[in-house]
Design a protein around this motif. Structure first.
Motif, PDB file in Angstrom:
ATOM      1  N   UNK A 261      31.163  23.725  43.181  1.00  0.00           N
ATOM      2  CA  UNK A 261      31.721  22.939  42.077  1.00  0.00           C
ATOM      3  C   UNK A 261      31.810  23.730  40.775  1.00  0.00           C
ATOM      4  N   UNK A 262      31.044  24.812  40.667  1.00  0.00           N
ATOM      5  CA  UNK A 262      31.030  25.590  39.439  1.00  0.00           C
ATOM      6  C   UNK A 262      32.098  26.691  39.420  1.00  0.00           C
ATOM      7  N   UNK A 263      32.852  26.820  40.515  1.00  0.00           N
ATOM      8  CA  UNK A 263      33.820  27.905  40.667  1.00  0.00           C
ATOM      9  C   UNK A 263      35.198  27.322  40.993  1.00  0.00           C
ATOM     10  N   UNK A 264      36.222  27.841  40.315  1.00  0.00           N
ATOM     11  CA  UNK A 264      37.592  27.458  40.641  1.00  0.00           C
ATOM     12  C   UNK A 264      38.325  28.704  41.146  1.00  0.00           C
ATOM     13  N   UNK A 265      38.603  28.791  42.447  1.00  0.00           N
ATOM     14  CA  UNK A 265      39.317  29.952  42.987  1.00  0.00           C
ATOM     15  C   UNK A 265      40.745  30.024  42.456  1.00  0.00           C
ATOM     16  N   UNK A 279      41.252  39.174  42.271  1.00  0.00           N
ATOM     17  CA  UNK A 279      40.837  37.865  42.740  1.00  0.00           C
ATOM     18  C   UNK A 279      39.949  37.282  41.636  1.00  0.00           C
ATOM     19  N   UNK A 280      40.571  36.551  40.718  1.00  0.00           N
ATOM     20  CA  UNK A 280      39.868  36.057  39.532  1.00  0.00           C
ATOM     21  C   UNK A 280      39.550  34.580  39.677  1.00  0.00           C
ATOM     22  N   UNK A 340      35.594  41.072  44.524  1.00  0.00           N
ATOM     23  CA  UNK A 340      36.272  42.043  45.400  1.00  0.00           C
ATOM     24  C   UNK A 340      37.494  41.464  46.107  1.00  0.00           C
ATOM     25  N   UNK A 341      38.552  42.267  46.181  1.00  0.00           N
ATOM     26  CA  UNK A 341      39.823  41.802  46.742  1.00  0.00           C
ATOM     27  C   UNK A 341      40.512  42.873  47.567  1.00  0.00           C
ATOM     28  N   UNK A 342      39.732  43.788  48.111  1.00  0.00           N
ATOM     29  CA  UNK A 342      40.305  44.918  48.840  1.00  0.00           C
ATOM     30  C   UNK A 342      40.923  44.500  50.164  1.00  0.00           C
ATOM     31  N   UNK A 343      41.966  45.225  50.568  1.00  0.00           N
ATOM     32  CA  UNK A 343      42.531  45.032  51.898  1.00  0.00           C
ATOM     33  C   UNK A 343      41.552  45.463  52.977  1.00  0.00           C
ATOM     34  N   UNK A 344      40.573  46.284  52.604  1.00  0.00           N
ATOM     35  CA  UNK A 344      39.610  46.820  53.576  1.00  0.00           C
ATOM     36  C   UNK A 344      38.389  45.930  53.763  1.00  0.00           C
TER      37      UNK A 344
END
Length: 367
Positions: A261-265, A279-280, A340-344
């Motif tokens: 609930x504390x995070x909005x993707x 990825x913010x 982190x938002x890496x393709x790997x």
């Protein structure tokens, strides 16, 4: 440490770089031309002009548009510094507009409030890889006879209404620094369908000369080298796979964070394709964001704030600028946090990142 981004480099890039070294020609040449042609084809533009960085691309694009002292350029405050600093370097006045709270891109109502007869260009940045409202911004620009300089540094491969985002605006720029979808080490690209603008960009990035040693305008040394272009050609072959993996990993992380609930993707609006250069997530409070920022590295997860407000940059104290009401910007800069938002990224790493965020949130509120 699980990094924010990883470069996707293997023997293909090693072989490409080695072939340049063995050729004996490392300054701008045939490989740069090939990279320009292949990149233009990928983004659906008639012309592409390779330069030494995304920052150089912005500066060259502004000069190609004739931006000069006395002009104004509309920019968001939630941005990396180049749209602002290159506007100042061109002699113009940055005009800071607010963002909308869903995708953190330029708010069209703020643009309407701040545009004047001095405005020469509007620079949307397509924050994190999500397209701005490019259709409406283009309409506003057309009504006022100004250009949309589409800063797609974070948005290679992104689409808006089923079209590549470079289809919007008189010019678009891209960056190939190591945290972008593809990398050339450092490098940038200007794309356009306007032959006159492309020609101006080529002259400006080549000392302002045409032909050699005949300098017809003030220019710069913004060449891309053959090594960089060779990496770009090899990377471009992988772009669809890289973006598919980045999107899949972002979607998995969103699924795992959606119950907190504390995070909005981050959102992906209908008609848009988000490429997740960043990825913010939006954290409920600044105190909680700062706690996550401090604690995540302790468990081996890199995080970072993208970006602080550029209208507050000390650099601007000696320069003129204008500013709108920035309520959404002020909220975003105090609560956004990039993960982190890496393709790997592996499935285990995605699980670890999400579990670490959840655990740190629990520890913030205590037993």
């Amino acid at each position: 440490m699980i990094p924010l981004a990883n470069v996707c480099i293997n023997e293909d890039e090693v072989d490409a770089a080695a072939s340049v070294v063995k050729s004996g020609w490392i300054r701008e040449g045939e490989r740069v031309k090939e990279f320009e042609e292949k990149f233009a084809s990928y983004v659906g533009a008639r012309y592409a002009v390779a330069v030494s960085s995304g920052t150089a691309a912005l500066h060259t694009a502004l000069l190609s548009l004739g931006v000069k002292a006395g002009d104004e350029v509309i920019v968001p405050s939630l941005t990396c510094i180049p749209p602002v600093s290159m506007t100042v370097l061109a002699g113009a006045v940055p005009v800071f507009c607010d963002i909308e709270p869903q995708t953190y891109n330029l708010d069209v109502e703020s643009v309407k409030r701040m545009i004047t007869d001095k405005t020469k260009a509007i620079i949307p940045i397509n924050y994190a890889g999500h397209p701005a409202a490019l259709d409406v911004l283009s309409e506003i620009a057309e009504q006022h006879d100004v250009c949309v300089l589409n800063d797609a540094a974070e948005a290679l491969g992104s689409t808006f209404n089923s079209r590549r985002i470079s289809a919007y605006g008189g010019l678009s720029i891209f960056s190939f620094s190591p945290n972008k979808a593809i990398t050339t080490g450092e490098g940038g690209m200007i794309v356009t369908d306007n032959g006159d603008l492309a020609e101006k960009a080529r002259i400006i990035k080549d000392y302002g000369q045409q032909p050699r040693f005949h300098h017809i305008m003030l220019g710069h040394n913004y060449h891309m080298g053959e090594l960089n272009a060779a990496l770009g050609i090899a990377q471009l072959k992988k772009i669809d796979d890289i973006l598919t993996r980045k999107r899949k990993n972002a979607q998995r992380l969103t699924q795992k964070l959606s119950g907190l609930s504390q995070i909005k993707p981050p959102l992906e609006l209908s008609g848009c394709m988000h490429t997740y250069c960043l990825y913010s997530v939006k954290v409920k409070t600044n105190a909680l964001r700062e706690y996550l920022l401090a604690k995540l590295p302790e468990v081996g997860v890199q995080s970072r704030v993208y970006f602080p407000p550029m209208h507050s940059s000390p650099m601007l104290k000696n320069f003129k600028f204008r500013i709108d009401r920035l309520a959404n910007t002020k909220d975003a800069v105090s609560t956004l946090l990039s993960l982190p938002t890496s393709a790997a990224l592996t499935e285990d790493q995605i699980q670890y990142v999400s579990a670490s965020v959840a655990h740190i949130l629990d520890s913030f509120f205590g037993p």
